[in-house]
Enzyme design. Structure first.
Site, PDB file in Angstrom:
ATOM      1  N   ASP A 259      84.330  70.875  41.195  1.00 32.62           N
ATOM      2  CA  ASP A 259      83.877  69.458  40.665  1.00 32.62           C
ATOM      3  C   ASP A 259      85.208  68.879  39.724  1.00 32.62           C
ATOM      4  O   ASP A 259      85.574  67.820  39.762  1.00 32.62           O
ATOM      5  CB  ASP A 259      82.821  69.746  39.448  1.00 32.62           C
ATOM      6  CG  ASP A 259      83.253  70.814  38.570  1.00 32.62           C
ATOM      7  OD1 ASP A 259      84.171  71.559  38.611  1.00 32.62           O
ATOM      8  OD2 ASP A 259      82.083  70.999  37.608  1.00 32.62           O
TER       9      ASP A 259
ATOM     10  N   THR B 171      94.999  74.100  33.694  1.00 28.81           N
ATOM     11  CA  THR B 171      93.929  74.453  34.687  1.00 28.81           C
ATOM     12  C   THR B 171      92.619  73.651  34.301  1.00 28.81           C
ATOM     13  O   THR B 171      92.453  73.186  33.388  1.00 28.81           O
ATOM     14  CB  THR B 171      93.765  75.908  34.604  1.00 28.81           C
ATOM     15  OG1 THR B 171      92.899  76.597  35.550  1.00 28.81           O
ATOM     16  CG2 THR B 171      93.277  76.145  33.105  1.00 28.81           C
TER      17      THR B 171
ATOM     18  N   HIS C 159      50.472  88.255   2.368  1.00 29.02           N
ATOM     19  CA  HIS C 159      49.604  88.917   3.354  1.00 29.02           C
ATOM     20  C   HIS C 159      48.376  87.914   3.809  1.00 29.02           C
ATOM     21  O   HIS C 159      47.388  88.652   4.373  1.00 29.02           O
ATOM     22  CB  HIS C 159      49.068  90.194   3.058  1.00 29.02           C
ATOM     23  CG  HIS C 159      50.161  91.412   2.588  1.00 29.02           C
ATOM     24  ND1 HIS C 159      50.866  92.100   3.476  1.00 29.02           N
ATOM     25  CD2 HIS C 159      50.524  91.495   1.337  1.00 29.02           C
ATOM     26  CE1 HIS C 159      51.780  92.779   2.773  1.00 29.02           C
ATOM     27  NE2 HIS C 159      51.522  92.441   1.730  1.00 29.02           N
TER      28      HIS C 159
ATOM     29  N   SER D 251      39.859  65.785  20.638  1.00 26.79           N
ATOM     30  CA  SER D 251      39.545  66.702  21.742  1.00 26.79           C
ATOM     31  C   SER D 251      38.842  65.922  22.878  1.00 26.79           C
ATOM     32  O   SER D 251      38.151  64.956  22.524  1.00 26.79           O
ATOM     33  CB  SER D 251      38.633  67.772  21.301  1.00 26.79           C
ATOM     34  OG  SER D 251      37.813  68.467  22.290  1.00 26.79           O
TER      35      SER D 251
ATOM     36  N   LYS E  33      37.231  66.700  16.199  1.00 27.54           N
ATOM     37  CA  LYS E  33      38.434  67.438  16.006  1.00 27.54           C
ATOM     38  C   LYS E  33      39.602  66.620  15.550  1.00 27.54           C
ATOM     39  O   LYS E  33      39.829  65.601  16.087  1.00 27.54           O
ATOM     40  CB  LYS E  33      38.714  68.092  17.384  1.00 27.54           C
ATOM     41  CG  LYS E  33      37.618  69.188  17.840  1.00 27.54           C
ATOM     42  CD  LYS E  33      37.843  70.328  16.984  1.00 27.54           C
ATOM     43  CE  LYS E  33      39.100  71.217  16.898  1.00 27.54           C
ATOM     44  NZ  LYS E  33      39.289  71.782  18.250  1.00 27.54           N
ATOM     45  N   ARG E  34      40.485  67.008  14.489  1.00 23.92           N
ATOM     46  CA  ARG E  34      41.619  66.665  14.269  1.00 23.92           C
ATOM     47  C   ARG E  34      42.645  67.799  14.350  1.00 23.92           C
ATOM     48  O   ARG E  34      42.784  68.529  13.070  1.00 23.92           O
ATOM     49  CB  ARG E  34      41.469  66.010  12.566  1.00 23.92           C
ATOM     50  CG  ARG E  34      40.741  64.746  12.679  1.00 23.92           C
ATOM     51  CD  ARG E  34      40.163  64.728  11.300  1.00 23.92           C
ATOM     52  NE  ARG E  34      41.242  64.398  10.301  1.00 23.92           N
ATOM     53  CZ  ARG E  34      41.332  63.192   9.623  1.00 23.92           C
ATOM     54  NH1 ARG E  34      40.666  62.221   9.927  1.00 23.92           N
ATOM     55  NH2 ARG E  34      42.087  62.941   8.569  1.00 23.92           N
ATOM     56  N   ASN E  35      43.313  67.817  15.269  1.00 23.44           N
ATOM     57  CA  ASN E  35      44.245  69.156  15.489  1.00 23.44           C
ATOM     58  C   ASN E  35      45.511  68.867  14.956  1.00 23.44           C
ATOM     59  O   ASN E  35      46.211  67.922  15.084  1.00 23.44           O
ATOM     60  CB  ASN E  35      44.206  69.565  16.869  1.00 23.44           C
ATOM     61  CG  ASN E  35      42.801  69.398  17.511  1.00 23.44           C
ATOM     62  OD1 ASN E  35      42.125  70.150  16.750  1.00 23.44           O
ATOM     63  ND2 ASN E  35      42.510  69.240  18.855  1.00 23.44           N
TER      64      ASN E  35
ATOM     65  N   VAL F  92      75.024  78.619  32.997  1.00 20.52           N
ATOM     66  CA  VAL F  92      74.173  78.903  31.618  1.00 20.52           C
ATOM     67  C   VAL F  92      74.334  77.608  30.757  1.00 20.52           C
ATOM     68  O   VAL F  92      73.342  76.909  30.327  1.00 20.52           O
ATOM     69  CB  VAL F  92      74.518  80.052  30.927  1.00 20.52           C
ATOM     70  CG1 VAL F  92      73.685  80.059  29.578  1.00 20.52           C
ATOM     71  CG2 VAL F  92      74.244  81.361  31.627  1.00 20.52           C
ATOM     72  N   GLU F  93      75.731  77.292  30.610  1.00 20.88           N
ATOM     73  CA  GLU F  93      75.942  76.164  29.727  1.00 20.88           C
ATOM     74  C   GLU F  93      75.575  74.842  30.235  1.00 20.88           C
ATOM     75  O   GLU F  93      75.481  73.994  29.484  1.00 20.88           O
ATOM     76  CB  GLU F  93      77.478  76.355  29.556  1.00 20.88           C
ATOM     77  CG  GLU F  93      77.663  77.682  28.612  1.00 20.88           C
ATOM     78  CD  GLU F  93      79.311  77.555  28.389  1.00 20.88           C
ATOM     79  OE1 GLU F  93      79.683  78.460  27.553  1.00 20.88           O
ATOM     80  OE2 GLU F  93      80.219  76.688  28.937  1.00 20.88           O
ATOM     81  N   ARG F  94      75.598  74.758  31.299  1.00 22.62           N
ATOM     82  CA  ARG F  94      75.306  73.507  32.200  1.00 22.62           C
ATOM     83  C   ARG F  94      73.655  73.098  31.778  1.00 22.62           C
ATOM     84  O   ARG F  94      73.319  71.884  31.702  1.00 22.62           O
ATOM     85  CB  ARG F  94      75.380  73.431  33.693  1.00 22.62           C
ATOM     86  CG  ARG F  94      76.926  73.395  33.833  1.00 22.62           C
ATOM     87  CD  ARG F  94      76.940  73.583  35.581  1.00 22.62           C
ATOM     88  NE  ARG F  94      78.434  73.795  35.990  1.00 22.62           N
ATOM     89  CZ  ARG F  94      79.172  72.902  36.663  1.00 22.62           C
ATOM     90  NH1 ARG F  94      78.471  71.757  36.977  1.00 22.62           N
ATOM     91  NH2 ARG F  94      80.471  73.111  36.801  1.00 22.62           N
TER      92      ARG F  94
END
Length: 433
Positions: free
Chosen positions: A60, A84, A132, A253, A259-261, A299-301
């Site tokens: 490229d 480079t 908890h 829904s 429903k109010r989700n 990976v980075e692309r």
């Protein structure tokens, strides 16, 4: 954000680095001013032509440089001189990440300001604190928001640090030995671009820098998910202390019209999981073979466009969610009273040592009454008795051992919600200083 990570933008950043290098060489005397001016004036690329050339070269950067050279004359011989591919790519990537972080920080500042405004709005809005998942003691919704604010401030500090860490370029050549260019070439090029020169590099900028950026975004996502999960809990029917804004005509829904989700906070939760998923690949990119391989490149692309665009979208969504969050103080108070006054147990406990009772005996007295209340609640008794007193207060007032140390008025004085608000202003002054 998407524009920063477009194909057009990538090549524009590459060209920006190449032109900065030409200018640096001109300052060092390698390229005369006429050739430098011609290159800077006429250098351009064509994406379709780059794609055509790359089909043959399978490289490229070479395709990119060839496309530019076709728009230049004999002066093209100085393009990419002594460099480079990674000199161009990694330095340009630093610019892309830097600009992306600027947008993320702008998003985060807006989110922080939104949380701060809501925190002061609900500074003294009483609610129950949970440990908890079980009722603990009275707090305020403002304190909950203050926690979110402080945690995101910490994430901002990490992002600012990672922005500094990533703001480095490298033009040290194929093995990083500066065999074909002086250190001044790198320093001048980076200065033109507003970057610092990496103290040392091999063929690449070391990927620990990039891993720190991605890790900082991962920490930010973890804290944002924490907020989203909390909102989802507050919206549970059994809790119903806050909920996402539900617009006119919105449907929750296809089957259940009532429903109010919490769909926005669920969406934020999922996006945060995706953002954090990039942390491990970024860390694995650090360990490359010798002076470099290109296992990090693939990976980075994917990683950088996805993580920045996703984070940008997620922060915007979370900001609007909190800005429009519906808060129900009456339901918060209802839940606070749900356990018949048990939230005041420590308040009573701490009075007894002051009156000569050991902590162990004090704990037994208070727990004894508390366990009776739990049983009464299990048996279906109301949290308030027929006299309008909480079950816990009623149980304590019947405990002869406790009454030998505290009068009825002393016991009743422990059931005062304002007691738990007395340091809220001081806490806010520490958090929102």
């Amino acid at each position: 954000m998407a524009n920063i990570w477009s194909l057009e933008a990538k090549y524009s950043y590459w060209l920006k680095v190449e032109l900065a290098a030409v200018k640096a060489w001109s300052e060092l005397g390698l390229i005369n001013s006429d050739d430098c001016e011609k290159i800077c004036k006429n250098a351009s690329f064509n994406i379709a032509r780059i794609d055509e050339i790359e089909k043959e070269t399978k490289h490229d950067v070479i395709a990119f440089l060839t496309s530019i050279s076709e728009n230049l004359g004999d002066e093209s011989r100085f393009l990419h001189y002594g460099m480079t591919s990674s000199d161009c790519i990694d330095t340009a990537l630093a610019l892309q990440i830097n600009e992306s972080l600027e947008l993320i920080l702008k998003d985060l500042n807006l989110l922080l300001e939104t949380i701060k405004n809501r925190a002061f709005e609900h500074k003294n809005t009483l609610m129950v604190g949970r440990s908890h998942g079980i009722h603990g003691e009275p707090i305020t919704f403002g304190l909950v928001l203050g926690i979110w604010y402080d945690e995101l401030k910490n994430a901002k500090s990490l992002l600012l640090h990672s922005k500094d860490i990533i703001s480095y370029g490298k033009l040290s050549g194929a093995m990083g030995n500066f065999a074909h260019a002086p250190l001044e070439f790198e320093e001048k090029t980076c200065a033109i671009l507003g970057l610092k020169a990496a103290p040392i590099s091999n063929q690449i900028i070391q990927r620990d820098r990039h891993a720190q950026v991605v890790s900082a975004l991962g920490v930010l996502a973890a804290s944002c998910e924490k907020i989203a999960v909390a909102i989802r809990h507050f919206q549970r029917t059994e809790v119903y202390e806050a909920e996402e804004y539900f617009s006119k005509g919105q449907k929750g829904s296809s089957a259940m019209p009532h429903k109010r989700n919490p769909v926005l906070s669920e969406n934020v939760t999922g996006l945060c999981r995706l953002i954090r998923a990039f942390v491990n690949p970024a860390l694995e990119n650090v360990a490359l073979w010798h002076e470099r391989d290109i296992s990090h490149s693939s990976v980075e692309r994917f990683m950088f466009p996805d993580i920045f665009i996703t984070t940008d979208f997620m922060l915007d969504r979370l900001t609007r969610l909190i800005e429009n969050l519906l808060v129900y103080p009456k339901n918060m108070m209802k839940n606070l009273n749900l356990t018949g006054g048990l939230v005041f147990s420590q308040r009573v406990l701490l009075e007894l040592p002051l009156r000569g009772i050991s902590r162990e005996d004090a704990y037994k007295i208070v727990q004894r009454a508390a366990m009776k209340v739990w049983q009464d609640l299990q048996d279906g008794k109301n949290a308030l008795n027929e006299n309008g007193e909480s079950l816990f207060l009623s149980a304590l007032l019947c405990d002869e051992e406790l009454k030998s140390k505290m009068s009825d008025d002393d016991i009743r004085s422990c059931f005062d919600y304002s007691y738990y608000l007395r340091n809220v202003d001081l806490i806010f002054s520490r958090v929102f200083n």
